[in-house]
Design a protein around this motif. Structure first.
Motif, PDB file in Angstrom:
ATOM      1  N   TRP A 299     -14.871 -34.181   1.138  1.00  5.95           N
ATOM      2  CA  TRP A 299     -14.013 -34.127  -0.047  1.00  5.95           C
ATOM      3  C   TRP A 299     -13.245 -35.438  -0.233  1.00  5.95           C
ATOM      4  O   TRP A 299     -12.548 -35.896   0.651  1.00  5.95           O
ATOM      5  N   GLY A 300     -13.417 -36.031  -1.419  1.00  3.46           N
ATOM      6  CA  GLY A 300     -12.682 -37.236  -1.765  1.00  3.46           C
ATOM      7  C   GLY A 300     -13.189 -38.513  -1.133  1.00  3.46           C
ATOM      8  O   GLY A 300     -12.621 -39.586  -1.348  1.00  3.46           O
TER       9      GLY A 300
ATOM     10  N   GLY B 178     -24.097 -46.219  -3.392  1.00  5.39           N
ATOM     11  CA  GLY B 178     -23.987 -44.811  -3.082  1.00  5.39           C
ATOM     12  C   GLY B 178     -23.886 -43.972  -4.341  1.00  5.39           C
ATOM     13  O   GLY B 178     -23.486 -44.457  -5.406  1.00  5.39           O
ATOM     14  N   ILE B 179     -24.225 -42.712  -4.234  1.00  4.45           N
ATOM     15  CA  ILE B 179     -24.174 -41.818  -5.392  1.00  4.45           C
ATOM     16  C   ILE B 179     -22.750 -41.360  -5.692  1.00  4.45           C
ATOM     17  O   ILE B 179     -22.462 -40.877  -6.761  1.00  4.45           O
ATOM     18  N   GLY B 180     -21.828 -41.556  -4.750  1.00  2.00           N
ATOM     19  CA  GLY B 180     -20.484 -41.004  -4.892  1.00  2.00           C
ATOM     20  C   GLY B 180     -20.482 -39.600  -4.333  1.00  2.00           C
ATOM     21  O   GLY B 180     -20.959 -39.361  -3.218  1.00  2.00           O
ATOM     22  N   ASP B 181     -19.967 -38.661  -5.079  1.00  2.50           N
ATOM     23  CA  ASP B 181     -20.084 -37.261  -4.657  1.00  2.50           C
ATOM     24  C   ASP B 181     -21.375 -36.689  -5.241  1.00  2.50           C
ATOM     25  O   ASP B 181     -21.930 -37.217  -6.198  1.00  2.50           O
ATOM     26  N   LEU B 182     -21.860 -35.604  -4.672  1.00  2.00           N
ATOM     27  CA  LEU B 182     -23.065 -34.935  -5.166  1.00  2.00           C
ATOM     28  C   LEU B 182     -22.870 -33.437  -5.021  1.00  2.00           C
ATOM     29  O   LEU B 182     -22.730 -32.931  -3.912  1.00  2.00           O
TER      30      LEU B 182
ATOM     31  N   THR C 122     -16.818 -34.894  -9.067  1.00  2.00           N
ATOM     32  CA  THR C 122     -15.691 -35.828  -9.083  1.00  2.00           C
ATOM     33  C   THR C 122     -16.019 -37.070  -9.913  1.00  2.00           C
ATOM     34  O   THR C 122     -15.179 -37.571 -10.664  1.00  2.00           O
ATOM     35  N   SER C 123     -17.256 -37.544  -9.808  1.00  2.00           N
ATOM     36  CA  SER C 123     -17.688 -38.689 -10.605  1.00  2.00           C
ATOM     37  C   SER C 123     -17.956 -38.309 -12.055  1.00  2.00           C
ATOM     38  O   SER C 123     -18.125 -39.187 -12.904  1.00  2.00           O
TER      39      SER C 123
END
Length: 360
Positions: free
Chosen positions: A47-48, A76-80, A96-97
Motif C-alpha cells: 500500500w502506497g 514500474g507500473i505503479g500500483d496494480l 491509486t494511479s
C-alpha cells in the motif's frame, strides 16, 4: 523452489489469450484440446509503495519471470489492482494511479487511459470483466466504464452509487458489487446493469460488503462473496457478520446464502473455497463444494499456507493455485493437484492477488 527468470522463454507461451477467465464460465471445461501455456501473476504491491508488477509463469518449466511490464517499458507500473486478459491484449487496472493501460501480451504499453472525472479528480478504477467485445471497469467514484476493445476508447459510462468493486459479465448483463468501503452500512447491493445501455436493471440485496469475489460459475449462476463486518472476538455473536458465499440466479435475481467463505474459484462442477476470517484464523479451512450435489469435502489443511490470500484453479489441468501473503514478505504461490496433493511452490512479487491463466 528457487526463483528463476526466463522472460524470453515465456513470451512465445503468451499466445491464444482468453477473456477475463476469473469472471467468465470455463470455456474449455471438458475439452481436452485446450492447453494451459502459463499464467500472469498479478502483484498489487504494498500500500502506497507503487511497487506493483506483472510476472509470467511458465507451467512447463515451473519458472516465474521478472516484471514483464518493467522490462518492456523501462519503468514500474505503479500500483496494480487487476489484470484482464481479453483477445490478444492485457488490460491493467491501477487504482491509486487512476489509469487503465492496454498492453501487448508481452507487457508493452499500447495505450494509457487516465481515469479522471470532469473535475480532473481520479476515478480510482478497481476491477474489470470482459464480454461482447468490451471491457467493463468499476471505480470508486461509482462509475462503470465500457471500453471498446477495437477503438480502445471508453464509449459509455454508467453512474451509480457507492464504491464499486468486483464484477462479472453474463449474457449481456453486468453484476457489480457495491462494497461497504464507506462504512455506512449501505454496501449490501449487487447491481444488475444492462451491458449495452449501461443502465441499471435491478438492485439485488446481499449480505454486507460484497467485495472482490464475483464470478460466473459453470452452472451459469453468479457467485458472490460478501466480506461482512470483519467480526472480532469482542463483538457479541449477534453483531458479527461473517464472510459469506451467496449464489445469485441471473434470471430471477433470487439469492441463496450458502456458507462461510473468503476466496472462491470454479472449475466444472467443483468450487474450491478458502474460508479465512482475519480474527478467527483457528476456524480457517479449505474445501471443495460440488455445485450439483451440494456436498462439501476437505481439500487441504490450510494451515500449510502462511496467510492465505486467494485461490485459483487452472481451467485445463485442474491444478489449484493458492496465494500466500505473509506480512512484510514477498508472496508465494502453492500448487496442488485437483485431489489436494502438494506439487510445488514459487516466490512472486509484493502482495500477489491473482493468477490469470493463458489458454487456447
Amino acid at each position: 523452489m528457487k526463483k528463476a527468470f526466463y522472460y524470453l522463454a515465456l513470451l512465445p507461451l503468451m499466445t491464444g489469450l482468453v477473456s477475463c477467465e476469473n469472471n467468465d464460465p470455463n470455456p474449455n471445461d471438458g475439452n481436452p484440446e485446450v492447453t494451459t501455456y502459463g499464467a500472469y501473476i498479478v502483484n498489487t504491491g504494498n500500500w502506497g509503495k507503487n511497487d506493483g508488477s506483472i510476472q509470467g509463469y511458465d507451467a512447463k518449466t515451473s519458472t516465474v519471470s521478472e516484471d514483464i511490464y518493467k522490462l518492456q517499458n523501462q519503468k514500474g507500473i505503479g500500483d496494480l489492482q487487476d489484470l484482464c486478459i481479453y483477445g490478444s491484449k492485457l488490460y491493467a487496472i491501477s487504482t491509486t494511479s487512476s489509469k487503465i493501460e492496454i498492453l501487448e501480451k508481452n507487457g508493452k504499453i499500447i495505450k494509457n487511459i487516465p481515469m479522471m472525472n470532469d473535475a480532473n479528480q481520479p476515478k480510482k478504477p478497481r476491477y474489470a470483466a470482459a464480454g461482447g467485445g468490451y471491457v467493463f471497469i468499476t471505480a470508486y467514484d461509482g462509475t462503470v466504464s465500457k471500453l471498446d476493445t477495437l477503438s480502445m476508447e471508453i464509449t459509455k459510462e454508467g453512474k451509480f452509487e457507492g464504491k464499486l468493486e468486483g464484477l462479472s459479465y453474463n449474457a449481456g448483463k453486468l453484476f457489480v458489487n457495491k462494497s461497504n468501503y464507506d462504512m455506512d452500512g449501505s454496501g449490501n447491493i449487487v447491481y444488475v446493469i444492462n451491458a449495452e445501455t449501461m443502465e441499471k436493471i435491478e438492485d439485488i440485496e446481499v449480505i454486507l460488503n460484497p467485495y472482490t469475489q464475483n464470478i460466473v460459475s459453470s452452472d451459469g449462476n453468479i457467485y458472490v462473496v460478501s466480506a461482512g463486518n470483519y467480526p472480532t472476538e469482542d463483538q457479541p455473536e449477534d453483531e458479527r457478520i461473517y464472510s459469506t458465499l451467496q449464489k445469485i440466479n441471473p434470471q430471477t435475481y433470487e439469492v441463496e446464502e450458502l456458507f462461510k467463505a473468503s476466496y472462491i474459484t470454479n472449475r466444472g462442477d467443483k468450487m474450491y473455497i478458502i474460508y479465512s476470517e482475519y480474527n478467527f484464523q483457528d476456524k480457517a479451512k479449505c474445501f471443495v463444494y460440488d455445485i450439483k450435489t451440494k456436498e462439501e469435502s476437505k481439500f487441504i489443511d490450510i494451515s500449510e499456507v502462511n496467510t492465505p490470500g486467494g485461490i485459483i484453479a487452472d481451467p485445463n489441468s485442474g491444478d489449484v493455485y493458492i496465494i500466500s501473503n505473509p506480512y512484510g514478505q514477498l508472496s508465494e504461490v502453492y500448487i496442488y493437484d485437483e485431489n489436494g496433493n502438494f506439487k510445488s511452490k514459487f516466490e512472486t512479487g509484493a502482495y500477489t492477488t491473482n493468477v490469470k491463466f493463458v489458454t487456447e
